[in-house]
Design an enzyme around this catalytic site. Structure first.
Site, short mmCIF file in Angstrom:
data_model
loop_
_atom_site.label_atom_id
_atom_site.label_comp_id
_atom_site.label_asym_id
_atom_site.label_seq_id
_atom_site.Cartn_x
_atom_site.Cartn_y
_atom_site.Cartn_z
N GLY A 182 0.84 -1.19 0.00
CA GLY A 182 0.00 0.00 0.00
C GLY A 182 0.87 1.23 0.00
N SER A 183 1.07 1.82 1.19
CA SER A 183 1.96 2.98 1.29
C SER A 183 3.39 2.62 0.93
CB SER A 183 1.89 3.55 2.71
OG SER A 183 0.59 4.03 2.99
N TYR B 192 9.45 7.67 -9.53
CA TYR B 192 9.60 9.11 -9.34
C TYR B 192 8.33 9.84 -9.75
CZ TYR B 192 14.36 7.48 -8.91
OH TYR B 192 15.47 6.79 -8.51
N GLU C 192 -1.72 14.66 -4.76
CA GLU C 192 -2.79 13.84 -4.18
C GLU C 192 -3.03 14.18 -2.71
OE1 GLU C 192 -3.54 9.07 -3.27
OE2 GLU C 192 -2.33 9.68 -4.99
N GLY D 79 -26.52 13.36 18.96
CA GLY D 79 -27.20 12.35 19.77
C GLY D 79 -27.67 11.17 18.93
N GLU E 105 0.61 7.41 9.95
CA GLU E 105 1.91 7.00 10.50
C GLU E 105 3.04 7.17 9.48
OE1 GLU E 105 -1.41 5.27 12.68
OE2 GLU E 105 -0.89 5.28 10.54
#
Length: 395
Positions: free
Chosen positions: A147-148, A250, A259, A356, A384
């Site tokens: 992913g990251s 790159y 993004e 509520g 993170e």
């Protein structure tokens, strides 16, 4: 001679950036009218359908909203990163995150790969349709195990004469079902380590070997289609490669900056809308003989949240301004993504609490927005990961 003391005028609740030009203000006004008249009255139906109708995107193309940053030769407006942030913020204010991200992936996360890395022939082939909303785009970088961590990519592209054969699976791809053109990142040098040896390819819908594995069922962003994409000996012409071979990483990193500004602006648009919804509710809801607005704890909490959103919003526009000037603003952009992704969730939690029981019902906008906000601290670079990017630059 008598003097007259100047009277201070109260500033608007949300000041725009000092670098705004008349075209920025005009764009915001046009987008706000469009969202209020053509999106909010009908977008609830898209949540159940699971996608945004193609005619809506064509309508946005006709109004000039899909080519804000692109060159006029292909039908764009040739504006700057500040204009991009305006687009994202106003779409976020719609209260429909799925609609917003459908558009923003097309305009600012997928098609920039073609605009920035494509040849003139490639741009002439696809950009007019992209700007008009006739060709919808997606970007396929994320994988089940990467992913990251883009460097962990496994999808491969092996040269075979004048073509490449793509093999692999991409996951969590926004517009994956809807897209006519997908920009796919794949490893072209199997011997290269980490981020090296990655290239980007433009793959058209219907290309043999390319299929939608499945549409994914999500917690939020319900009107945005998200898919698993499968490439099984998918034959793509070498002429569809964007940029130099093995230099795709790159391009991915370059576009991550845009993004993340976009996601930060969208999040702050959502946060402003949530605070507005909460203010309307607490001013009319009565409990223990008074409105909730008359409870000091509630109005002070909303006041502080509004202050923090205003501050984060200015950071978004500062990063956009730096980017428009061509500065390296990786630090500021990483701060934007980390801060706004977390803050929009904090605002969502508080505003739902103030609603509520009504805030827990599917019929309320705040319930939908709470679900939509959750992904803001995950997608486009988890908090993170962003904090590590910030920490590396603090020294």
């Amino acid at each position: 001679m008598d003097t007259v003391e100047p009277v201070a005028r109260e500033a608007p609740a949300c000041l725009d950036h000092p670098a705004f030009r008349p075209e920025h203000v005009m764009l915001r006004d046009q987008l706000r009218r469009f969202v209020e008249t053509e999106i909010k009255p009908v977008a609830a139906a898209w949540e159940n359908k699971g996608s945004v109708p193609r005619e809506v995107l064509r309508r946005m193309g006709a109004l000039g909203f899909l080519g804000i940053r692109y060159e006029e030769a292909h039908g764009g407006a040739a504006l700057d990163t500040l204009a991009t942030a305006i687009l994202a913020e106003e779409l976020g204010r719609s209260t429909y995150g799925g609609f917003a991200i459908t558009v923003l992936v097309h305009t600012d996360m997928a098609s920039p790969h073609l605009a920035n890395g494509g040849t003139e022939a490639q741009r002439a082939r696809w950009m007019p349709g992209i700007i008009a909303g006739e060709i919808i785009t997606a970007v396929a970088v994320t994988e089940p195990d990467a992913g990251s961590d883009v460097a962990g990519m496994r999808t491969s592209a092996r040269r075979d004469g004048d073509d490449y054969l793509l093999n692999g699976t991409k996951m969590y791809i926004t517009n994956g079902v809807l897209a006519d053109l997908v920009f796919v990142a794949a490893r072209t040098d199997p011997q290269a380590k980490g981020s090296r040896g990655i290239s980007i390819f433009a793959v058209e819908r219907g290309t043999p070997g390319f299929s939608v594995g499945r549409a994914l069922d999500k917690q939020g962003w319900r009107s945005s289609d998200t898919a698993e994409l499968v490439f099984d000996d998918c034959r793509v012409a070498a002429a569809n490669r964007l940029g130099a071979e093995n230099r795709g990483f790159y391009a991915i990193m370059r576009n991550f900056q845009n993004e993340r500004i976009v996601l930060g602006a969208q999040a702050m648009g959502e946060a402003q809308a949530m605070i507005a919804l909460a203010l309307d509710w607490v001013r009319q809801r009565r409990a223990f003989g008074a409105t909730l607005w008359e409870k000091q704890a509630i109005r002070q909490r909303l006041a502080m949240l509004s202050a923090r959103v205003a501050a984060a919003r200015q950071l978004v526009y500062h990063a956009a301004w730096l980017d428009s000037l061509g500065h390296d603003c990786t630090l500021q952009v990483s701060q934007v993504k980390a801060l706004c992704g977390e803050l929009v969730n904090e605002v969502a939690y508080a505003c739902q609490q103030f609603h509520g029981g009504m805030g827990y019902l599917r019929e309320s906008a705040i319930e939908r927005m709470v679900r939509d906000a959750r992904v803001q601290s995950i997608g486009g670079g988890a908090t993170e990961v962003m904090l590590e990017e910030v920490a590396k630059r603090l020294g």
